[in-house]
Design a protein around this motif. Structure first.
Motif, PDB file in Angstrom:
ATOM      1  N   CYS A  69      -8.691  -2.399  -6.062  1.00  0.00           N
ATOM      2  CA  CYS A  69      -8.749  -0.954  -6.292  1.00  0.00           C
ATOM      3  C   CYS A  69      -8.413  -0.648  -7.752  1.00  0.00           C
ATOM      4  O   CYS A  69      -7.383  -1.093  -8.265  1.00  0.00           O
ATOM      5  CB  CYS A  69      -7.781  -0.223  -5.363  1.00  0.00           C
ATOM      6  N   THR A  71      -7.531   2.071  -8.982  1.00  0.00           N
ATOM      7  CA  THR A  71      -6.441   3.043  -9.142  1.00  0.00           C
ATOM      8  C   THR A  71      -5.064   2.416  -8.925  1.00  0.00           C
ATOM      9  O   THR A  71      -4.166   2.557  -9.751  1.00  0.00           O
ATOM     10  CB  THR A  71      -6.642   4.224  -8.164  1.00  0.00           C
ATOM     11  N   CYS A  72      -4.922   1.720  -7.768  1.00  0.00           N
ATOM     12  CA  CYS A  72      -3.581   1.231  -7.445  1.00  0.00           C
ATOM     13  C   CYS A  72      -3.459  -0.292  -7.493  1.00  0.00           C
ATOM     14  O   CYS A  72      -2.366  -0.835  -7.343  1.00  0.00           O
ATOM     15  CB  CYS A  72      -3.145   1.768  -6.082  1.00  0.00           C
ATOM     16  N   CYS A 103     -10.137   1.778  -0.728  1.00  0.00           N
ATOM     17  CA  CYS A 103      -8.676   1.813  -0.696  1.00  0.00           C
ATOM     18  C   CYS A 103      -8.168   3.173  -0.197  1.00  0.00           C
ATOM     19  O   CYS A 103      -8.787   4.199  -0.459  1.00  0.00           O
ATOM     20  CB  CYS A 103      -8.144   1.548  -2.103  1.00  0.00           C
ATOM     21  N   CYS A 105      -5.832   4.967  -1.085  1.00  0.00           N
ATOM     22  CA  CYS A 105      -5.469   5.946  -2.117  1.00  0.00           C
ATOM     23  C   CYS A 105      -6.679   6.770  -2.555  1.00  0.00           C
ATOM     24  O   CYS A 105      -6.531   7.808  -3.183  1.00  0.00           O
ATOM     25  CB  CYS A 105      -4.816   5.262  -3.318  1.00  0.00           C
TER      26      CYS A 105
END
Ligand SMILES: [Zn+2]
Length: 463
Positions: A69, A71-72, A103, A105
């Motif tokens: 991912c 982002t995270c 993901c 998130c």
């Protein structure tokens, strides 16, 4: 004797993976020339294996990279494994295209499940741009059937039939046309005033246009249809070709406008158009520029009609025994015709034609019937030339002056373009028949190919 070809891959992390590609065997001591070195079948197999390994490795690394991912940094869970096929110059390769559950998130709602497939996002077309370009290039050079055969003979390329070569050639043509339309639609900066004066002094772009006839497929409403071919030349730029079948071109003027812009032409700049007396041709240039166009009648076409008059006159003077009344004044006038037209005295040329005609008519009355047919032919040729001059009055210039200034006065170079574009691929000798659309598209690719534009970034292949 035996050779083993091994492929060694080093990942960015420095990990080395080695796989065996092929093993080649030959007698320890070769018996014939045919046993020396690599043969085509082995090479094709080797290339195909190399391509498959390389491609699968790249795609797997791509999928692994995008599984994380952005982002995270969490590994997204695998949803399922699918496959995709990609056609390349070195064979069709089946690659794994895993799908991941996006993901958490990035999920819009806790219950909704979003799937991502990075490999499908990477493979935007069913074939590589290179395969498409090579197929289009061969398809524009030779028949689609022959192009498919050449590819099949030399490369382990995905099996191509003439249909796929045709489809790819057409697809590339559509993109070339789209790129031209886009270029033509872009507002070109109008030159600043001082720059404009300089531009007027400098040489202006010359468009040379000519028409060519192509045999139509059976069932088409006409036997032949016309393709307009031409060349744009401007000092300091490599000449650019263009060709179109007007009835099927989406925006014929845009193709010419794009060619002009490529040659440094800017909105409002004057353009010179040389053509053969077909009014549609300079009109096309006018609609492309929307500005001033200096139309010039091609000297070669004018000169041919003068030649017809001279030829009949020569025949008339060679009659044995000589007729009672020879049109002597007419003979002198005929000798002056070429000189008058070359130097831009077309009114005087028309007067001379009038005198020749009346003397020829007198000769018909005063002489025996032997002279009759030839004199009548002279009258007809003079009438032809005169009406040609009168209908092209606005496009007649002082050819001598322009020639001495080193500027083009003839479409001969455009005719060369016709040969390169149309005759080499679509002439009668090839017994080929075309639909206007098919011909138009192949012409786009041929023109781009001959100009060296086919590999350009502006023509986005397989996008
Ligand atoms: Zn995340």
């Amino acid at each position: 004797m035996q050779w083993t070809v091994r492929l060694e891959m080093t990942t960015s992390a420095g990990e080395v993976k080695s796989t065996e590609l092929v093993t080649l065997s030959r007698p320890a001591i070769v018996g014939t020339l045919a046993e020396v070195g690599l043969v085509l079948a082995e090479t094709k197999a080797l290339l195909a294996k190399l391509q498959a390994r390389m491609l699968c490795g790249q795609v797997a690394a791509y999928a692994a990279h995008h599984r994380v991912c952005a982002t995270c940094g969490v590994l997204q869970p695998l949803k399922d494994r699918r496959t995709r096929r990609l056609q390349t110059l070195f064979g069709t390769v089946e690659v794994e295209a895993p799908r991941f559950k996006a993901c958490r998130c990035r999920q819009p709602a806790p219950m909704a499940e979003v799937t991502v497939s990075p490999v499908c996002a990477l493979l935007t077309a069913r074939c590589t741009p290179e395969l498409e370009r090579v197929q289009a290039e061969l398809g524009a050079r030779t028949s689609f059937r022959e192009a498919a055969r050449i590819l099949d003979t030399l490369l382990p390329a995905s099996r191509a039939n003439q249909e796929s070569v045709r489809t790819r050639t057409h697809a590339v043509a559509l993109r070339i046309e789209a790129a031209d339309r886009q270029a033509a639609a872009e507002v070109t900066a109008v030159r600043d005033a001082p720059d404009k004066a300089a531009a007027a002094d400098a040489s202006r772009p010359v468009v040379m246009l000519d028409g060519a006839y192509i045999r139509a497929i059976p069932g088409h409403q006409v036997r032949n249809f016309e393709a307009i071919c031409g060349k744009v030349e401007h000092d300091g730029h490599a000449p650019r070709r263009f060709a179109l079948v007007r009835s099927v071109a989406e925006q014929p003027h845009a193709l010419l406008r794009a060619a002009l812009q490529d040659q440094g032409w800017r909105e409002g700049d004057a353009v010179t158009a040389i053509s053969d007396g077909d009014f549609a041709l300079p009109a096309l240039v006018r609609s492309a520029t929307g500005g001033p166009v200096e139309a010039i009648l091609d000297w070669f076409h004018l000169s041919m009609r003068v030649h017809h008059v001279e030829q009949v006159m020569r025949g008339l003077c060679a009659i044995e025994p000589p007729p009672l009344v020879l049109p002597d004044h007419a003979r002198i006038d005929v000798e002056r015709l070429r000189h008058l037209l070359w130097n831009g005295h077309h009114d005087k040329a028309c007067e001379a034609l009038g005198r020749i005609t009346s003397e020829a008519k007198d000769a018909i009355v005063l002489n025996d019937p032997g002279i009759d047919a030839k004199a009548r032919r002279l009258v007809a040729r003079c009438a032809e030339l005169r009406s040609y001059i009168e209908s092209n009055k606005g496009a007649l210039i002082d050819y001598g002056q322009r020639y001495r200034a080193g500027k083009p006065i003839s479409t001969s170079r455009a005719e060369g373009t016709v040969n390169q574009l149309v005759n080499a691929r679509m002439n009668k000798r090839r017994q080929m028949r075309w639909s206007p659309r098919g011909a138009h598209r192949v012409l786009q690719v041929r023109a781009a190919l001959l100009d060296g534009r086919l590999g350009h970034q502006s023509i986005q292949l397989a996008a």
